[in-house]
Motif scaffolding. Structure first.
Motif, PDB file in Angstrom:
ATOM      1  N   GLN A 158       0.844  -1.195   0.000  1.00 38.21           N
ATOM      2  CA  GLN A 158       0.000   0.000   0.000  1.00 38.21           C
ATOM      3  C   GLN A 158       0.877   1.243   0.000  1.00 38.21           C
ATOM      4  O   GLN A 158       1.767   1.383   0.841  1.00 38.21           O
ATOM      5  CB  GLN A 158      -0.934   0.023   1.212  1.00 38.21           C
ATOM      6  CG  GLN A 158      -1.918   1.196   1.167  1.00 38.21           C
ATOM      7  CD  GLN A 158      -2.972   1.125   2.248  1.00 38.21           C
ATOM      8  OE1 GLN A 158      -2.710   0.648   3.344  1.00 38.21           O
ATOM      9  NE2 GLN A 158      -4.176   1.599   1.958  1.00 38.21           N
ATOM     10  N   TYR A 170      -7.164   4.391   1.489  1.00 38.41           N
ATOM     11  CA  TYR A 170      -7.808   4.002   0.238  1.00 38.41           C
ATOM     12  C   TYR A 170      -7.961   5.166  -0.730  1.00 38.41           C
ATOM     13  O   TYR A 170      -8.043   4.947  -1.936  1.00 38.41           O
ATOM     14  CB  TYR A 170      -9.167   3.366   0.533  1.00 38.41           C
ATOM     15  CG  TYR A 170      -9.060   1.893   0.891  1.00 38.41           C
ATOM     16  CD1 TYR A 170      -7.935   1.397   1.538  1.00 38.41           C
ATOM     17  CD2 TYR A 170     -10.081   1.011   0.581  1.00 38.41           C
ATOM     18  CE1 TYR A 170      -7.827   0.061   1.863  1.00 38.41           C
ATOM     19  CE2 TYR A 170      -9.975  -0.342   0.907  1.00 38.41           C
ATOM     20  CZ  TYR A 170      -8.845  -0.805   1.548  1.00 38.41           C
ATOM     21  OH  TYR A 170      -8.738  -2.135   1.862  1.00 38.41           O
ATOM     22  N   GLY A 196      -4.322   4.952  -2.252  1.00 36.48           N
ATOM     23  CA  GLY A 196      -4.163   3.706  -2.994  1.00 36.48           C
ATOM     24  C   GLY A 196      -4.462   2.511  -2.111  1.00 36.48           C
ATOM     25  O   GLY A 196      -4.139   2.512  -0.921  1.00 36.48           O
ATOM     26  N   MET A 245      -1.889  -3.498  -3.097  1.00 39.30           N
ATOM     27  CA  MET A 245      -1.869  -4.042  -4.461  1.00 39.30           C
ATOM     28  C   MET A 245      -0.635  -4.907  -4.659  1.00 39.30           C
ATOM     29  O   MET A 245       0.382  -4.738  -3.962  1.00 39.30           O
ATOM     30  CB  MET A 245      -1.866  -2.891  -5.470  1.00 39.30           C
ATOM     31  CG  MET A 245      -0.619  -2.027  -5.421  1.00 39.30           C
ATOM     32  SD  MET A 245      -0.765  -0.496  -6.387  1.00 39.30           S
ATOM     33  CE  MET A 245      -1.805   0.498  -5.289  1.00 39.30           C
ATOM     34  N   ASP A 299       1.287  -3.972  -9.950  1.00 41.45           N
ATOM     35  CA  ASP A 299       0.271  -2.947 -10.215  1.00 41.45           C
ATOM     36  C   ASP A 299       0.735  -1.543  -9.834  1.00 41.45           C
ATOM     37  O   ASP A 299       0.025  -0.560 -10.110  1.00 41.45           O
ATOM     38  CB  ASP A 299      -1.011  -3.263  -9.440  1.00 41.45           C
ATOM     39  CG  ASP A 299      -1.701  -4.520  -9.949  1.00 41.45           C
ATOM     40  OD1 ASP A 299      -1.271  -5.052 -10.988  1.00 41.45           O
ATOM     41  OD2 ASP A 299      -2.667  -4.975  -9.299  1.00 41.45           O
ATOM     42  N   LEU A 300       1.891  -1.433  -9.200  1.00 45.10           N
ATOM     43  CA  LEU A 300       2.320  -0.123  -8.700  1.00 45.10           C
ATOM     44  C   LEU A 300       2.570   0.892  -9.813  1.00 45.10           C
ATOM     45  O   LEU A 300       2.175   2.065  -9.671  1.00 45.10           O
ATOM     46  CB  LEU A 300       3.567  -0.269  -7.823  1.00 45.10           C
ATOM     47  CG  LEU A 300       3.903   0.956  -6.958  1.00 45.10           C
ATOM     48  CD1 LEU A 300       2.826   1.184  -5.906  1.00 45.10           C
ATOM     49  CD2 LEU A 300       5.261   0.776  -6.278  1.00 45.10           C
ATOM     50  N   TRP A 317      -0.680   2.448 -10.829  1.00 43.22           N
ATOM     51  CA  TRP A 317      -1.180   3.324  -9.760  1.00 43.22           C
ATOM     52  C   TRP A 317      -0.422   4.646  -9.765  1.00 43.22           C
ATOM     53  O   TRP A 317      -1.028   5.721  -9.605  1.00 43.22           O
ATOM     54  CB  TRP A 317      -1.013   2.656  -8.390  1.00 43.22           C
ATOM     55  CG  TRP A 317      -1.307   3.628  -7.287  1.00 43.22           C
ATOM     56  CD1 TRP A 317      -2.525   3.946  -6.770  1.00 43.22           C
ATOM     57  CD2 TRP A 317      -0.351   4.480  -6.626  1.00 43.22           C
ATOM     58  NE1 TRP A 317      -2.387   4.934  -5.827  1.00 43.22           N
ATOM     59  CE2 TRP A 317      -1.074   5.274  -5.710  1.00 43.22           C
ATOM     60  CE3 TRP A 317       1.032   4.629  -6.714  1.00 43.22           C
ATOM     61  CZ2 TRP A 317      -0.447   6.204  -4.890  1.00 43.22           C
ATOM     62  CZ3 TRP A 317       1.652   5.573  -5.900  1.00 43.22           C
ATOM     63  CH2 TRP A 317       0.917   6.346  -4.995  1.00 43.22           C
ATOM     64  N   ASP A 339      -1.705   6.986 -12.381  1.00 43.29           N
ATOM     65  CA  ASP A 339      -3.027   7.507 -12.015  1.00 43.29           C
ATOM     66  C   ASP A 339      -2.901   8.535 -10.905  1.00 43.29           C
ATOM     67  O   ASP A 339      -3.550   9.592 -10.936  1.00 43.29           O
ATOM     68  CB  ASP A 339      -3.936   6.356 -11.583  1.00 43.29           C
ATOM     69  CG  ASP A 339      -5.306   6.832 -11.151  1.00 43.29           C
ATOM     70  OD1 ASP A 339      -6.038   7.375 -12.006  1.00 43.29           O
ATOM     71  OD2 ASP A 339      -5.639   6.703  -9.950  1.00 43.29           O
ATOM     72  N   TRP A 340      -2.072   8.262  -9.895  1.00 46.44           N
ATOM     73  CA  TRP A 340      -1.891   9.183  -8.768  1.00 46.44           C
ATOM     74  C   TRP A 340      -1.296  10.501  -9.247  1.00 46.44           C
ATOM     75  O   TRP A 340      -1.708  11.578  -8.799  1.00 46.44           O
ATOM     76  CB  TRP A 340      -1.017   8.533  -7.701  1.00 46.44           C
ATOM     77  CG  TRP A 340      -0.720   9.394  -6.522  1.00 46.44           C
ATOM     78  CD1 TRP A 340       0.505   9.873  -6.151  1.00 46.44           C
ATOM     79  CD2 TRP A 340      -1.648   9.878  -5.530  1.00 46.44           C
ATOM     80  NE1 TRP A 340       0.387  10.632  -5.010  1.00 46.44           N
ATOM     81  CE2 TRP A 340      -0.913  10.645  -4.595  1.00 46.44           C
ATOM     82  CE3 TRP A 340      -3.025   9.741  -5.356  1.00 46.44           C
ATOM     83  CZ2 TRP A 340      -1.507  11.273  -3.500  1.00 46.44           C
ATOM     84  CZ3 TRP A 340      -3.617  10.360  -4.260  1.00 46.44           C
ATOM     85  CH2 TRP A 340      -2.881  11.128  -3.354  1.00 46.44           C
TER      86      TRP A 340
END
Length: 402
Positions: A167, A380, A383, A386, A390-391, A394, A397-398
């Protein structure tokens, strides 16, 4: 919309209060809001007689907490014994903290509580809570929570069925990704993904937590090295139980693992959790002191809950304090939780520790931790846990979000 209104007006409500005037006022408020089936009772005994009577149980009970003979807390216990499946609204002249405590008690009994109202009750407050009411679902087959035997967990460790999820932890001021927390999952061949609350406690109770934690650490260290080789320098946090610290070779094991992987002790963060009181703290204190001497940073996890306390801050040289999510989520709107968050933040600053806010669940929480100047955050909103693969998605997107 008409169907919803009819459903609300058909709700069977019982009002339990020892004050006749309050009974009349609440009955009138309910009638003004279109509720036609209202029963009033001035004591717990008569209310229980209605619950036990031939007519259907009330869907909703407005319950005064402070009553003679049988108070509201005792009345709830009788409802539990009867398997009451409806909802409650708590009403009292007691202070906000007492009402919150009573709410938590009702929820612990697995009775739905829509909220609480302070006296004098206002019609708009009652109306807002009535809007939360929904019909109870008919009883269906109960999903039995699987209990795993220690032998199954031992086999899962040996077969490599434990997998690490990560996370993100970000700098609050900039949103920069600086670390991750490692969270173990069990990829069960029949039950699918099993979460740690179903096996960590069993591992602790049956002497398996050391093997489990070393498996998690080995995977986390390898992943830290893999990220480092791609140019991504992240501090990887791993949860360490106090039970792990009774192993006197734990510090040496960790040092050897980091040297073999070519990473620095500072690339790890050991989040210390204490799920039970230690009768003899000498061995854990020795291990923690040796870890600190070897330059492994230490974090006190879930501060303010369980046994994570001021005594630990006094006795152990922690570098980081993680404020439990119960003191972060919605602290911006909660006058009882906010002082606890502020106190944790202030204490950590006075001790020269970095502060992580856990449980940042939405945009309001994120704005709050930014406004209060917290150092790091996870939750959450930022993120979910995961797989390492998948990092990168992410991160892209972040970056767009912040």
């Amino acid at each position: 919309m008409d169907g919803i209104m009819n459903e609300k007006s058909a709700v069977r409500i019982m009002v339990l209060d020892d004050e006749p005037l309050m009974l009349k006022l609440l009955a009138r408020m309910l009638a003004n809001q279109g509720v036609s089936q209202v029963t009033t009772c001035d004591c717990g005994r008569s209310a229980l007689a209605h619950v036990d009577g031939p007519d259907a149980q009330p869907d909703l009970i407005l319950l005064d907490l402070n009553m003679p003979e049988m108070d509201g807390v005792e009345f709830v216990r009788h409802l539990v014994e009867r398997g009451y499946g409806g909802s409650l609204i708590l009403i009292s002249g007691e202070d906000e903290r007492m009402l919150r405590t009573a709410e938590r008690l009702v929820r612990a009994h697995r009775i739905q509580v829509l909220g609480h109202l302070s006296k004098p009750v206002r019609p708009e407050g009652l109306s807002a809570l009535l809007e939360k009411w929904t019909p109870a679902l008919p009883p269906g087959p109960r999903k039995v929570r699987r209990v795993y035997a220690p032998e199954e967990i031992r086999a899962a460790i040996d077969r490599g069925e434990l997998v690490n999820y990560y996370q993100p932890k970000v700098v609050v001021a900039t949103g920069e990704l600086v670390g991750v927390e490692t969270l173990v999952r069990w990829r069960h061949p029949e039950d699918g993904m099993v979460f740690p609350d179903q096996f960590i406690g069993i591992a602790e109770d049956h002497g398996l937590i050391d093997a489990l934690t070393r498996t998690v650490l080995t995977g986390a260290i390898a992943q830290c090295r893999a990220w480092k080789e791609t140019g991504l320098r992240l501090r990887v946090a791993v949860n360490v139980s106090m039970d792990n610290l009774f192993s006197l070779d734990f510090a040496d094991f960790l040092a050897a693992q980091t040297v073999a992987a070519g990473i620095l002790p500072q690339d790890l963060m050991l989040e210390v959790t204490e799920s039970r009181l230690m009768q003899d703290a000498r061995a854990p204190l020795e291990t923690l002191t040796r870890l600190r001497l070897k330059r492994f940073p230490l974090s006190i996890d879930d501060f303010g809950t369980g046994h994570s306390s001021l005594a630990q801050l006094r006795d152990i040289p922690f570098d980081e304090l993680k404020v439990d999510r119960g003191f972060v989520h919605r602290a911006w709107a909660d006058e009882l939780v906010r002082p606890m968050y502020d106190a944790s933040l202030g204490l950590a600053r006075q001790l020269g520790m970095e502060v992580v806010a856990e449980g940042v669940e939405d945009g309001n929480d994120w704005a709050f931790v930014r406004r209060t100047g917290c150092d790091l955050a996870q939750g959450y909103f930022i993120g979910v846990p995961m797989p390492a693969a998948d990092l990168p998605a992410w991160m892209a997107d972040w970056d767009r979000r912040v």
